[in-house]
Design an enzyme around this catalytic site. Structure first.
Site, PDB file in Angstrom:
ATOM      1  N   LYS A  22       0.862  -1.208   0.000  1.00  0.00           N
ATOM      2  CA  LYS A  22       0.000   0.000   0.000  1.00  0.00           C
ATOM      3  C   LYS A  22       0.889   1.246   0.000  1.00  0.00           C
ATOM      4  O   LYS A  22       0.678   2.176  -0.780  1.00  0.00           O
ATOM      5  CB  LYS A  22      -0.880  -0.003   1.244  1.00  0.00           C
ATOM      6  CG  LYS A  22      -1.513   1.326   1.583  1.00  0.00           C
ATOM      7  CD  LYS A  22      -2.418   1.268   2.779  1.00  0.00           C
ATOM      8  CE  LYS A  22      -1.706   1.485   4.086  1.00  0.00           C
ATOM      9  NZ  LYS A  22      -1.380   2.870   4.449  1.00  0.00           N
ATOM     10  N   ASN A  23       1.920   1.244   0.846  1.00  0.00           N
ATOM     11  CA  ASN A  23       2.722   2.458   1.042  1.00  0.00           C
ATOM     12  C   ASN A  23       3.757   2.717  -0.043  1.00  0.00           C
ATOM     13  O   ASN A  23       4.372   3.773  -0.061  1.00  0.00           O
ATOM     14  CB  ASN A  23       3.370   2.454   2.434  1.00  0.00           C
ATOM     15  CG  ASN A  23       2.317   2.625   3.529  1.00  0.00           C
ATOM     16  OD1 ASN A  23       1.151   2.921   3.236  1.00  0.00           O
ATOM     17  ND2 ASN A  23       2.705   2.421   4.754  1.00  0.00           N
ATOM     18  N   CYS A 116      -5.446  12.205  12.458  1.00  0.00           N
ATOM     19  CA  CYS A 116      -6.118  10.901  12.522  1.00  0.00           C
ATOM     20  C   CYS A 116      -5.874  10.362  13.930  1.00  0.00           C
ATOM     21  O   CYS A 116      -5.261  11.012  14.767  1.00  0.00           O
ATOM     22  CB  CYS A 116      -5.547   9.963  11.465  1.00  0.00           C
ATOM     23  SG  CYS A 116      -3.864   9.470  11.827  1.00  0.00           S
ATOM     24  N   ARG A 121      -0.523  14.590  12.239  1.00  0.00           N
ATOM     25  CA  ARG A 121      -0.125  14.416  10.845  1.00  0.00           C
ATOM     26  C   ARG A 121       0.115  15.757  10.121  1.00  0.00           C
ATOM     27  O   ARG A 121      -0.496  16.047   9.101  1.00  0.00           O
ATOM     28  CB  ARG A 121      -1.132  13.574  10.068  1.00  0.00           C
ATOM     29  CG  ARG A 121      -1.584  12.296  10.734  1.00  0.00           C
ATOM     30  CD  ARG A 121      -0.496  11.301  11.044  1.00  0.00           C
ATOM     31  NE  ARG A 121       0.110  10.684   9.895  1.00  0.00           N
ATOM     32  CZ  ARG A 121      -0.357   9.588   9.301  1.00  0.00           C
ATOM     33  NH1 ARG A 121      -1.466   9.026   9.725  1.00  0.00           N
ATOM     34  NH2 ARG A 121       0.283   9.067   8.262  1.00  0.00           N
ATOM     35  N   ASP A 305       4.770   0.825  12.117  1.00  0.00           N
ATOM     36  CA  ASP A 305       3.572   0.143  11.602  1.00  0.00           C
ATOM     37  C   ASP A 305       3.469  -1.291  12.093  1.00  0.00           C
ATOM     38  O   ASP A 305       2.460  -1.947  11.827  1.00  0.00           O
ATOM     39  CB  ASP A 305       3.564   0.154  10.069  1.00  0.00           C
ATOM     40  CG  ASP A 305       3.382   1.564   9.530  1.00  0.00           C
ATOM     41  OD1 ASP A 305       3.584   1.775   8.331  1.00  0.00           O
ATOM     42  OD2 ASP A 305       3.065   2.452  10.334  1.00  0.00           O
ATOM     43  N   ARG A 397      -8.565  -0.590   4.981  1.00  0.00           N
ATOM     44  CA  ARG A 397      -7.744   0.418   4.310  1.00  0.00           C
ATOM     45  C   ARG A 397      -6.418  -0.173   3.861  1.00  0.00           C
ATOM     46  O   ARG A 397      -5.798   0.321   2.931  1.00  0.00           O
ATOM     47  CB  ARG A 397      -7.461   1.587   5.261  1.00  0.00           C
ATOM     48  CG  ARG A 397      -8.682   2.383   5.623  1.00  0.00           C
ATOM     49  CD  ARG A 397      -8.314   3.613   6.386  1.00  0.00           C
ATOM     50  NE  ARG A 397      -7.181   4.282   5.751  1.00  0.00           N
ATOM     51  CZ  ARG A 397      -6.566   5.330   6.306  1.00  0.00           C
ATOM     52  NH1 ARG A 397      -6.948   5.786   7.469  1.00  0.00           N
ATOM     53  NH2 ARG A 397      -5.568   5.920   5.697  1.00  0.00           N
TER      54      ARG A 397
HETATM   55  C1  EPZ Z   1       4.180   7.123   6.264  1.00  0.00           C
HETATM   56  O1  EPZ Z   1       3.375   8.139   6.847  1.00  0.00           O
HETATM   57  C2  EPZ Z   1       3.295   5.881   6.195  1.00  0.00           C
HETATM   58  N1  EPZ Z   1       2.139   6.133   5.347  1.00  0.00           N
HETATM   59  C3  EPZ Z   1       2.833   5.497   7.597  1.00  0.00           C
HETATM   60  O2  EPZ Z   1       2.083   4.289   7.486  1.00  0.00           O
HETATM   61  C4  EPZ Z   1       4.068   5.224   8.442  1.00  0.00           C
HETATM   62  O3  EPZ Z   1       3.664   4.916   9.758  1.00  0.00           O
HETATM   63  C5  EPZ Z   1       4.967   6.477   8.445  1.00  0.00           C
HETATM   64  O4  EPZ Z   1       5.312   6.832   7.091  1.00  0.00           O
HETATM   65  C6  EPZ Z   1       6.257   6.245   9.216  1.00  0.00           C
HETATM   66  O5  EPZ Z   1       6.965   5.183   8.670  1.00  0.00           O
HETATM   67  C7  EPZ Z   1       2.288   6.025   4.005  1.00  0.00           C
HETATM   68  O6  EPZ Z   1       3.364   5.738   3.504  1.00  0.00           O
HETATM   69  C8  EPZ Z   1       1.062   6.280   3.184  1.00  0.00           C
HETATM   70  P1  EPZ Z   1       6.176  10.639   8.225  1.00  0.00           P
HETATM   71  P2  EPZ Z   1       3.888   9.688   6.821  1.00  0.00           P
HETATM   72  O7  EPZ Z   1       6.033  11.859   7.396  1.00  0.00           O
HETATM   73  O8  EPZ Z   1       4.570   9.958   5.543  1.00  0.00           O
HETATM   74  C9  EPZ Z   1       5.928  13.976  11.600  1.00  0.00           C
HETATM   75  C10 EPZ Z   1       0.250   2.871   7.794  1.00  0.00           C
HETATM   76  O9  EPZ Z   1      -0.174   2.330   8.827  1.00  0.00           O
HETATM   77  N2  EPZ Z   1       5.825  14.930  10.473  1.00  0.00           N
HETATM   78  O10 EPZ Z   1       7.431   9.831   8.110  1.00  0.00           O
HETATM   79  O11 EPZ Z   1       2.749  10.542   7.222  1.00  0.00           O
HETATM   80  C11 EPZ Z   1       4.703  13.069  11.681  1.00  0.00           C
HETATM   81  O12 EPZ Z   1       3.662  13.688  12.409  1.00  0.00           O
HETATM   82  C12 EPZ Z   1       0.678   4.322   7.839  1.00  0.00           C
HETATM   83  O13 EPZ Z   1       0.384   2.304   6.682  1.00  0.00           O
HETATM   84  C13 EPZ Z   1       5.868  16.297  10.754  1.00  0.00           C
HETATM   85  O14 EPZ Z   1       5.991  16.703  11.899  1.00  0.00           O
HETATM   86  O15 EPZ Z   1       4.951   9.659   8.010  1.00  0.00           O
HETATM   87  C14 EPZ Z   1       5.252  11.861  12.401  1.00  0.00           C
HETATM   88  O16 EPZ Z   1       5.278  12.124  13.786  1.00  0.00           O
HETATM   89  C15 EPZ Z   1       0.415   4.958   9.189  1.00  0.00           C
HETATM   90  N3  EPZ Z   1       5.767  17.183   9.723  1.00  0.00           N
HETATM   91  C16 EPZ Z   1       6.682  11.757  11.871  1.00  0.00           C
HETATM   92  O17 EPZ Z   1       7.008  13.066  11.358  1.00  0.00           O
HETATM   93  C17 EPZ Z   1       5.624  16.753   8.416  1.00  0.00           C
HETATM   94  O18 EPZ Z   1       5.557  17.605   7.504  1.00  0.00           O
HETATM   95  C18 EPZ Z   1       6.855  10.754  10.753  1.00  0.00           C
HETATM   96  O19 EPZ Z   1       5.924  11.062   9.761  1.00  0.00           O
HETATM   97  C19 EPZ Z   1       5.578  15.371   8.158  1.00  0.00           C
HETATM   98  C20 EPZ Z   1       5.683  14.468   9.199  1.00  0.00           C
END
Ligand code: EPZ
Length: 417
Positions: A22-23, A116, A121, A305, A397
Protein backbone atom coordinates in the site's frame (compact mmCIF):
# COMPACT_ATOMS: atom_id res chain seq x y z
CA UNK A 1 -21.16 -1.15 10.05
CA UNK A 2 -19.35 -4.46 9.40
CA UNK A 3 -17.70 -6.48 12.17
CA UNK A 4 -15.30 -9.40 12.32
CA UNK A 5 -15.98 -12.47 14.47
CA UNK A 6 -12.78 -14.32 15.43
CA UNK A 7 -12.92 -17.73 17.16
CA UNK A 8 -9.70 -18.66 19.02
CA UNK A 9 -7.50 -20.24 20.05
CA UNK A 10 -6.01 -21.26 16.71
CA UNK A 11 -2.51 -22.09 15.43
CA UNK A 12 -1.68 -20.67 11.99
CA UNK A 13 -0.18 -23.19 9.59
CA UNK A 14 0.48 -23.29 5.84
CA UNK A 15 1.39 -20.68 3.25
CA UNK A 16 0.35 -17.09 2.78
CA UNK A 17 1.00 -14.92 -0.30
CA UNK A 18 1.88 -11.30 0.48
CA UNK A 19 0.15 -8.59 -1.58
CA UNK A 20 1.63 -5.46 -3.13
CA UNK A 21 2.64 -2.63 -0.84
CA UNK A 22 0.00 0.00 0.00
CA UNK A 23 2.72 2.46 1.04
CA UNK A 24 4.69 2.01 -2.17
CA UNK A 25 1.57 2.13 -4.38
CA UNK A 26 0.27 5.45 -3.01
CA UNK A 27 3.31 7.65 -3.89
CA UNK A 28 3.73 5.82 -7.22
CA UNK A 29 0.07 6.48 -8.11
CA UNK A 30 0.56 10.17 -7.20
CA UNK A 31 3.74 10.26 -9.30
CA UNK A 32 1.86 9.10 -12.42
CA UNK A 33 0.50 12.68 -12.55
CA UNK A 34 3.93 13.74 -13.87
CA UNK A 35 3.21 11.84 -17.08
CA UNK A 36 0.72 12.77 -19.78
CA UNK A 37 1.12 9.34 -21.32
CA UNK A 38 -0.03 5.88 -20.26
CA UNK A 39 1.41 4.14 -17.18
CA UNK A 40 0.76 0.43 -16.49
CA UNK A 41 1.00 -0.65 -12.82
CA UNK A 42 0.96 -4.25 -11.52
CA UNK A 43 0.63 -5.76 -8.03
CA UNK A 44 -1.37 -2.91 -6.49
CA UNK A 45 -3.19 -4.27 -3.40
CA UNK A 46 -7.00 -4.23 -3.49
CA UNK A 47 -7.46 -2.09 -0.39
CA UNK A 48 -9.53 1.00 0.39
CA UNK A 49 -6.66 3.48 0.42
CA UNK A 50 -5.69 2.52 -3.14
CA UNK A 51 -9.32 2.93 -4.23
CA UNK A 52 -9.36 6.37 -2.59
CA UNK A 53 -6.15 7.43 -4.35
CA UNK A 54 -7.57 6.21 -7.69
CA UNK A 55 -10.74 8.25 -7.03
CA UNK A 56 -8.56 11.25 -6.21
CA UNK A 57 -6.61 10.89 -9.48
CA UNK A 58 -9.88 10.50 -11.41
CA UNK A 59 -11.20 13.68 -9.74
CA UNK A 60 -8.08 15.37 -11.17
CA UNK A 61 -8.92 14.13 -14.68
CA UNK A 62 -6.90 10.89 -14.90
CA UNK A 63 -8.51 8.15 -17.01
CA UNK A 64 -8.00 4.88 -15.13
CA UNK A 65 -9.03 1.32 -15.98
CA UNK A 66 -8.17 -2.23 -15.05
CA UNK A 67 -7.36 -4.96 -17.50
CA UNK A 68 -6.17 -8.38 -16.37
CA UNK A 69 -3.50 -7.62 -13.78
CA UNK A 70 -2.71 -4.10 -14.97
CA UNK A 71 -4.01 -0.80 -13.70
CA UNK A 72 -3.79 1.53 -16.74
CA UNK A 73 -3.52 5.23 -15.95
CA UNK A 74 -3.86 7.67 -18.83
CA UNK A 75 -3.12 11.27 -17.91
CA UNK A 76 -3.24 12.59 -21.48
CA UNK A 77 -6.22 14.80 -20.61
CA UNK A 78 -5.40 15.21 -16.90
CA UNK A 79 -5.97 18.94 -16.41
CA UNK A 80 -7.24 19.62 -12.87
CA UNK A 81 -5.08 20.72 -9.95
CA UNK A 82 -7.65 20.85 -7.12
CA UNK A 83 -7.65 17.96 -4.57
CA UNK A 84 -10.76 18.14 -2.40
CA UNK A 85 -11.06 17.66 1.37
CA UNK A 86 -13.76 15.01 0.73
CA UNK A 87 -11.14 12.64 -0.68
CA UNK A 88 -7.99 13.76 1.16
CA UNK A 89 -9.59 13.65 4.66
CA UNK A 90 -10.03 9.86 4.53
CA UNK A 91 -6.49 9.19 3.36
CA UNK A 92 -3.68 11.48 4.46
CA UNK A 93 -1.42 10.34 1.65
CA UNK A 94 -3.61 12.52 -0.60
CA UNK A 95 -1.12 15.30 0.17
CA UNK A 96 1.29 13.42 -2.12
CA UNK A 97 -0.47 14.87 -5.20
CA UNK A 98 0.76 18.35 -4.23
CA UNK A 99 4.32 17.82 -5.49
CA UNK A 100 3.39 16.39 -8.91
CA UNK A 101 0.61 18.96 -9.50
CA UNK A 102 3.04 21.81 -8.80
CA UNK A 103 5.65 20.20 -11.06
CA UNK A 104 3.13 19.82 -13.89
CA UNK A 105 0.97 22.97 -13.61
CA UNK A 106 3.02 25.39 -11.51
CA UNK A 107 0.10 25.82 -9.11
CA UNK A 108 -2.27 23.64 -7.08
CA UNK A 109 -4.99 23.73 -4.43
CA UNK A 110 -4.81 20.68 -2.17
CA UNK A 111 -6.70 20.03 1.04
CA UNK A 112 -4.62 19.72 4.19
CA UNK A 113 -4.92 16.07 5.28
CA UNK A 114 -6.04 16.73 8.82
CA UNK A 115 -5.19 14.49 11.74
CA UNK A 116 -6.12 10.90 12.52
CA UNK A 117 -6.20 8.53 15.50
CA UNK A 118 -2.41 8.18 15.63
CA UNK A 119 -1.46 11.82 15.46
CA UNK A 120 -1.91 15.34 14.10
CA UNK A 121 -0.13 14.42 10.84
CA UNK A 122 1.22 17.92 10.01
CA UNK A 123 2.75 18.64 6.58
CA UNK A 124 5.03 21.55 7.56
CA UNK A 125 8.16 19.67 6.44
CA UNK A 126 6.60 19.08 2.98
CA UNK A 127 5.69 22.76 2.59
CA UNK A 128 8.99 24.18 3.89
CA UNK A 129 10.96 21.99 1.51
CA UNK A 130 8.69 22.82 -1.47
CA UNK A 131 9.26 26.53 -0.79
CA UNK A 132 13.00 25.84 -1.34
CA UNK A 133 12.05 24.78 -4.90
CA UNK A 134 10.49 28.22 -5.48
CA UNK A 135 6.95 27.42 -4.30
CA UNK A 136 4.98 30.03 -2.38
CA UNK A 137 1.89 28.91 -0.49
CA UNK A 138 -0.92 30.09 1.77
CA UNK A 139 -3.21 28.02 3.97
CA UNK A 140 -6.77 29.23 3.40
CA UNK A 141 -9.76 27.44 4.99
CA UNK A 142 -7.95 24.13 5.33
CA UNK A 143 -6.46 24.13 1.83
CA UNK A 144 -2.89 24.66 0.65
CA UNK A 145 -2.93 27.25 -2.18
CA UNK A 146 0.52 26.79 -3.71
CA UNK A 147 2.16 28.28 -6.77
CA UNK A 148 5.57 28.48 -8.43
CA UNK A 149 5.24 31.32 -10.95
CA UNK A 150 8.71 30.68 -12.39
CA UNK A 151 8.24 26.90 -12.28
CA UNK A 152 10.11 24.65 -9.84
CA UNK A 153 13.84 25.44 -9.59
CA UNK A 154 16.30 22.79 -8.38
CA UNK A 155 17.94 23.47 -5.02
CA UNK A 156 19.85 21.92 -2.10
CA UNK A 157 17.39 20.92 0.65
CA UNK A 158 18.01 19.26 4.02
CA UNK A 159 14.92 17.90 5.79
CA UNK A 160 14.75 19.10 9.40
CA UNK A 161 13.31 15.72 10.41
CA UNK A 162 13.09 12.35 8.62
CA UNK A 163 9.68 12.20 6.95
CA UNK A 164 8.52 9.49 4.53
CA UNK A 165 5.79 11.62 2.93
CA UNK A 166 7.88 14.78 2.67
CA UNK A 167 10.75 12.85 1.06
CA UNK A 168 8.31 11.33 -1.46
CA UNK A 169 6.59 14.64 -2.26
CA UNK A 170 9.91 16.37 -2.89
CA UNK A 171 11.41 13.57 -4.99
CA UNK A 172 8.34 13.66 -7.24
CA UNK A 173 8.25 17.48 -7.48
CA UNK A 174 12.00 17.83 -8.12
CA UNK A 175 11.85 15.26 -10.94
CA UNK A 176 10.43 17.94 -13.30
CA UNK A 177 12.17 20.94 -11.70
CA UNK A 178 14.66 23.00 -13.72
CA UNK A 179 18.23 22.02 -12.80
CA UNK A 180 19.56 19.80 -10.05
CA UNK A 181 18.04 19.14 -6.60
CA UNK A 182 19.94 17.49 -3.76
CA UNK A 183 17.80 16.20 -0.85
CA UNK A 184 19.54 15.35 2.45
CA UNK A 185 18.31 13.63 5.63
CA UNK A 186 15.83 11.67 3.49
CA UNK A 187 13.68 8.82 4.71
CA UNK A 188 14.96 5.59 3.12
CA UNK A 189 12.01 3.24 3.58
CA UNK A 190 11.98 0.53 0.86
CA UNK A 191 8.81 2.11 -0.51
CA UNK A 192 10.82 5.24 -1.31
CA UNK A 193 13.40 3.19 -3.22
CA UNK A 194 10.45 1.64 -5.09
CA UNK A 195 9.24 5.15 -5.95
CA UNK A 196 12.66 6.22 -7.31
CA UNK A 197 12.88 2.98 -9.31
CA UNK A 198 9.46 3.75 -10.80
CA UNK A 199 10.39 7.38 -11.58
CA UNK A 200 13.62 6.35 -13.31
CA UNK A 201 11.61 3.76 -15.28
CA UNK A 202 9.34 6.55 -16.67
CA UNK A 203 12.37 8.60 -17.65
CA UNK A 204 13.33 10.66 -14.60
CA UNK A 205 16.98 10.94 -13.56
CA UNK A 206 17.39 10.19 -9.84
CA UNK A 207 20.52 8.92 -8.06
CA UNK A 208 21.02 7.91 -4.41
CA UNK A 209 24.43 9.49 -3.67
CA UNK A 210 24.68 8.62 0.06
CA UNK A 211 22.62 6.72 2.66
CA UNK A 212 20.06 9.50 3.18
CA UNK A 213 21.03 11.75 0.24
CA UNK A 214 19.55 11.86 -3.26
CA UNK A 215 20.44 13.84 -6.38
CA UNK A 216 17.67 14.61 -8.87
CA UNK A 217 18.42 15.94 -12.36
CA UNK A 218 15.19 17.61 -13.52
CA UNK A 219 13.77 16.40 -16.84
CA UNK A 220 11.24 18.17 -19.07
CA UNK A 221 8.93 15.25 -19.70
CA UNK A 222 8.45 11.56 -18.86
CA UNK A 223 7.52 8.52 -20.92
CA UNK A 224 5.06 5.66 -21.01
CA UNK A 225 6.13 2.71 -18.84
CA UNK A 226 4.96 -0.33 -16.94
CA UNK A 227 5.99 -1.13 -13.38
CA UNK A 228 5.36 -3.80 -10.74
CA UNK A 229 5.03 -2.48 -7.19
CA UNK A 230 7.06 -4.16 -4.39
CA UNK A 231 5.58 -6.47 -1.72
CA UNK A 232 3.96 -5.14 1.45
CA UNK A 233 6.63 -5.53 4.15
CA UNK A 234 4.19 -4.53 6.92
CA UNK A 235 1.68 -7.20 5.86
CA UNK A 236 4.58 -9.69 5.78
CA UNK A 237 5.70 -8.60 9.27
CA UNK A 238 2.13 -8.92 10.53
CA UNK A 239 1.89 -12.57 9.39
CA UNK A 240 5.33 -13.36 10.84
CA UNK A 241 4.19 -12.04 14.21
CA UNK A 242 0.88 -13.92 13.90
CA UNK A 243 2.80 -17.20 13.38
CA UNK A 244 5.04 -16.49 16.38
CA UNK A 245 2.03 -15.59 18.54
CA UNK A 246 -0.02 -18.70 17.71
CA UNK A 247 3.09 -20.97 17.87
CA UNK A 248 2.31 -21.81 14.26
CA UNK A 249 4.28 -22.90 11.23
CA UNK A 250 3.98 -20.51 8.29
CA UNK A 251 5.59 -19.93 4.91
CA UNK A 252 5.32 -16.27 3.89
CA UNK A 253 5.64 -15.98 0.10
CA UNK A 254 6.19 -13.23 -2.54
CA UNK A 255 8.66 -11.39 -0.30
CA UNK A 256 12.30 -10.23 -0.40
CA UNK A 257 13.57 -11.38 3.05
CA UNK A 258 16.50 -8.98 3.30
CA UNK A 259 14.12 -5.97 3.17
CA UNK A 260 12.66 -7.07 6.53
CA UNK A 261 15.92 -8.37 8.02
CA UNK A 262 15.45 -6.26 11.16
CA UNK A 263 12.03 -7.78 11.85
CA UNK A 264 13.38 -11.29 11.16
CA UNK A 265 16.26 -10.70 13.61
CA UNK A 266 13.83 -9.36 16.23
CA UNK A 267 11.60 -12.45 15.96
CA UNK A 268 14.65 -14.74 16.15
CA UNK A 269 15.73 -12.94 19.35
CA UNK A 270 12.24 -13.50 20.77
CA UNK A 271 12.71 -17.23 20.20
CA UNK A 272 11.13 -18.23 16.87
CA UNK A 273 12.91 -20.37 14.27
CA UNK A 274 13.17 -18.63 10.89
CA UNK A 275 14.74 -19.76 7.62
CA UNK A 276 14.66 -17.87 4.32
CA UNK A 277 14.70 -18.69 0.62
CA UNK A 278 14.83 -16.22 -2.30
CA UNK A 279 11.20 -15.10 -2.05
CA UNK A 280 9.97 -16.94 1.02
CA UNK A 281 10.32 -16.80 4.82
CA UNK A 282 9.56 -19.94 6.85
CA UNK A 283 8.75 -19.27 10.51
CA UNK A 284 8.11 -21.83 13.27
CA UNK A 285 6.70 -20.47 16.52
CA UNK A 286 8.08 -21.33 19.94
CA UNK A 287 5.99 -21.80 23.11
CA UNK A 288 8.68 -19.87 25.03
CA UNK A 289 8.69 -16.20 23.98
CA UNK A 290 11.53 -14.10 25.34
CA UNK A 291 10.86 -10.50 26.38
CA UNK A 292 12.52 -7.68 24.43
CA UNK A 293 12.61 -3.88 24.59
CA UNK A 294 11.60 -2.27 21.27
CA UNK A 295 11.99 1.30 20.01
CA UNK A 296 10.28 2.32 16.78
CA UNK A 297 12.50 4.24 14.35
CA UNK A 298 12.75 5.26 10.71
CA UNK A 299 13.93 2.46 8.38
CA UNK A 300 16.03 0.40 8.84
CA UNK A 301 14.86 0.62 12.49
CA UNK A 302 11.85 -1.27 13.85
CA UNK A 303 8.78 0.02 11.95
CA UNK A 304 6.11 1.96 13.84
CA UNK A 305 3.57 0.14 11.60
CA UNK A 306 4.41 -3.13 13.41
CA UNK A 307 4.42 -1.67 16.93
CA UNK A 308 0.84 -2.69 17.82
CA UNK A 309 1.40 -6.18 16.44
CA UNK A 310 4.68 -6.87 18.31
CA UNK A 311 3.05 -5.55 21.50
CA UNK A 312 0.50 -8.39 21.35
CA UNK A 313 3.34 -10.91 21.01
CA UNK A 314 5.27 -9.43 23.96
CA UNK A 315 2.22 -9.85 26.21
CA UNK A 316 3.00 -13.58 25.95
CA UNK A 317 6.73 -13.18 26.75
CA UNK A 318 8.33 -14.72 29.83
CA UNK A 319 9.10 -11.30 31.38
CA UNK A 320 8.14 -7.61 30.99
CA UNK A 321 9.07 -5.55 27.92
CA UNK A 322 9.16 -1.83 27.16
CA UNK A 323 8.00 -0.47 23.81
CA UNK A 324 8.99 3.11 22.92
CA UNK A 325 6.93 4.75 20.14
CA UNK A 326 9.27 7.39 18.73
CA UNK A 327 7.49 8.23 15.48
CA UNK A 328 3.84 9.14 16.22
CA UNK A 329 2.54 10.99 19.25
CA UNK A 330 -0.58 8.90 19.83
CA UNK A 331 -0.04 5.40 18.55
CA UNK A 332 -1.14 3.43 21.61
CA UNK A 333 -4.88 3.42 20.86
CA UNK A 334 -4.83 -0.41 20.79
CA UNK A 335 -3.61 -0.63 24.43
CA UNK A 336 -7.01 0.05 26.06
CA UNK A 337 -8.63 -2.67 23.95
CA UNK A 338 -5.83 -5.17 24.64
CA UNK A 339 -6.14 -4.46 28.38
CA UNK A 340 -9.89 -5.22 28.12
CA UNK A 341 -8.84 -8.67 26.83
CA UNK A 342 -6.64 -9.28 29.87
CA UNK A 343 -3.32 -7.68 28.89
CA UNK A 344 -1.47 -5.66 31.54
CA UNK A 345 0.02 -2.72 29.64
CA UNK A 346 0.66 0.69 31.20
CA UNK A 347 1.60 3.85 29.31
CA UNK A 348 3.94 6.59 30.41
CA UNK A 349 4.22 9.31 27.71
CA UNK A 350 5.57 7.49 24.62
CA UNK A 351 6.57 4.34 26.49
CA UNK A 352 4.40 1.26 27.07
CA UNK A 353 5.33 -1.19 29.82
CA UNK A 354 4.08 -4.58 28.63
CA UNK A 355 3.72 -7.20 31.36
CA UNK A 356 4.63 -10.71 30.19
CA UNK A 357 2.91 -14.01 30.96
CA UNK A 358 -0.56 -12.64 30.27
CA UNK A 359 -3.25 -14.36 28.23
CA UNK A 360 -6.06 -12.83 26.24
CA UNK A 361 -9.78 -13.42 26.83
CA UNK A 362 -12.27 -13.15 24.02
CA UNK A 363 -14.18 -9.85 24.08
CA UNK A 364 -16.16 -7.35 22.01
CA UNK A 365 -13.65 -4.79 20.70
CA UNK A 366 -13.37 -1.49 18.82
CA UNK A 367 -10.80 -0.89 16.07
CA UNK A 368 -9.36 2.65 16.07
CA UNK A 369 -6.79 2.72 13.26
CA UNK A 370 -5.34 0.43 10.61
CA UNK A 371 -2.56 -1.30 12.52
CA UNK A 372 -4.38 -1.29 15.88
CA UNK A 373 -7.24 -3.22 14.25
CA UNK A 374 -4.97 -5.99 13.04
CA UNK A 375 -3.40 -6.27 16.52
CA UNK A 376 -6.88 -6.99 17.92
CA UNK A 377 -7.28 -9.85 15.43
CA UNK A 378 -3.92 -11.27 16.52
CA UNK A 379 -4.93 -11.17 20.19
CA UNK A 380 -8.34 -12.70 19.38
CA UNK A 381 -6.65 -15.59 17.55
CA UNK A 382 -5.06 -16.67 20.83
CA UNK A 383 -8.16 -16.12 23.02
CA UNK A 384 -10.51 -19.07 23.59
CA UNK A 385 -14.03 -18.31 22.34
CA UNK A 386 -15.56 -15.64 20.11
CA UNK A 387 -14.24 -12.09 19.88
CA UNK A 388 -16.06 -9.41 17.89
CA UNK A 389 -14.12 -6.51 16.33
CA UNK A 390 -16.13 -3.42 15.36
CA UNK A 391 -15.27 -0.59 12.90
CA UNK A 392 -13.23 -2.88 10.64
CA UNK A 393 -13.28 -0.25 7.89
CA UNK A 394 -9.94 0.74 9.44
CA UNK A 395 -8.62 -2.72 8.59
CA UNK A 396 -9.89 -2.64 5.01
CA UNK A 397 -7.74 0.42 4.31
CA UNK A 398 -4.56 -1.61 4.29
CA UNK A 399 -5.00 -5.42 4.44
CA UNK A 400 -6.10 -7.20 1.26
CA UNK A 401 -8.49 -10.18 1.76
CA UNK A 402 -7.39 -10.60 5.35
CA UNK A 403 -10.16 -13.03 6.38
CA UNK A 404 -9.58 -15.18 3.28
CA UNK A 405 -5.84 -15.31 3.88
CA UNK A 406 -6.25 -16.07 7.60
CA UNK A 407 -8.93 -18.75 6.99
CA UNK A 408 -6.60 -20.47 4.51
CA UNK A 409 -3.94 -20.86 7.24
CA UNK A 410 -6.26 -22.12 9.98
CA UNK A 411 -8.03 -19.15 11.54
CA UNK A 412 -11.76 -19.29 12.26
CA UNK A 413 -12.89 -15.81 11.27
CA UNK A 414 -15.91 -14.29 9.51
CA UNK A 415 -17.20 -10.87 8.52
CA UNK A 416 -20.74 -10.02 9.65
CA UNK A 417 -22.88 -7.00 8.84
C1 EPZ B 1 4.18 7.12 6.26
O1 EPZ B 1 3.38 8.14 6.85
C2 EPZ B 1 3.30 5.88 6.19
N1 EPZ B 1 2.14 6.13 5.35
C3 EPZ B 1 2.83 5.50 7.60
O2 EPZ B 1 2.08 4.29 7.49
C4 EPZ B 1 4.07 5.22 8.44
O3 EPZ B 1 3.66 4.92 9.76
C5 EPZ B 1 4.97 6.48 8.44
O4 EPZ B 1 5.31 6.83 7.09
C6 EPZ B 1 6.26 6.24 9.22
O5 EPZ B 1 6.96 5.18 8.67
C7 EPZ B 1 2.29 6.03 4.00
O6 EPZ B 1 3.36 5.74 3.50
C8 EPZ B 1 1.06 6.28 3.18
P1 EPZ B 1 6.18 10.64 8.23
P2 EPZ B 1 3.89 9.69 6.82
O7 EPZ B 1 6.03 11.86 7.40
O8 EPZ B 1 4.57 9.96 5.54
C9 EPZ B 1 5.93 13.98 11.60
C10 EPZ B 1 0.25 2.87 7.79
O9 EPZ B 1 -0.17 2.33 8.83
N2 EPZ B 1 5.82 14.93 10.47
O10 EPZ B 1 7.43 9.83 8.11
O11 EPZ B 1 2.75 10.54 7.22
C11 EPZ B 1 4.70 13.07 11.68
O12 EPZ B 1 3.66 13.69 12.41
C12 EPZ B 1 0.68 4.32 7.84
O13 EPZ B 1 0.38 2.30 6.68
C13 EPZ B 1 5.87 16.30 10.75
O14 EPZ B 1 5.99 16.70 11.90
O15 EPZ B 1 4.95 9.66 8.01
C14 EPZ B 1 5.25 11.86 12.40
O16 EPZ B 1 5.28 12.12 13.79
C15 EPZ B 1 0.41 4.96 9.19
N3 EPZ B 1 5.77 17.18 9.72
C16 EPZ B 1 6.68 11.76 11.87
O17 EPZ B 1 7.01 13.07 11.36
C17 EPZ B 1 5.62 16.75 8.42
O18 EPZ B 1 5.56 17.61 7.50
C18 EPZ B 1 6.86 10.75 10.75
O19 EPZ B 1 5.92 11.06 9.76
C19 EPZ B 1 5.58 15.37 8.16
C20 EPZ B 1 5.68 14.47 9.20
Amino acid sequence: MQKLEVFGAKKLKGQVKISGSKNASLPILAATLLSNKKVYLKNLPKVKDIETMINLLQSLGSKIKFNKKNLIINNFKQNKNYASYKLVKTMRAGILVLGPLLAKFGNAKVSLPGGCAIGSRPVDIHLKALSKLGVSYKIIQGYVHASAPKGLIGSKIRFSKISVGATENLIIAASLAKGITVLSNCAIEPEIKDLTNFLNKIGCNIKWIAKRKIKIFGVSEVNEANYTVMFDRIEAGTYLIAAALTVGNLKIQNVIPKIIQNEINTLKKIGTKISVKKNEIHIIGNKKIKNLNIKTAPYPGFPTDLQAQIMVLLCKANKNSIIKEDIFENRFMHVAELNRMGAKISINSNKALVEGNTSFEAAELMATDLRASVSLILAALTAKGKSVINRIYHLDRGYENIEKKLKKIGAKIRRVN
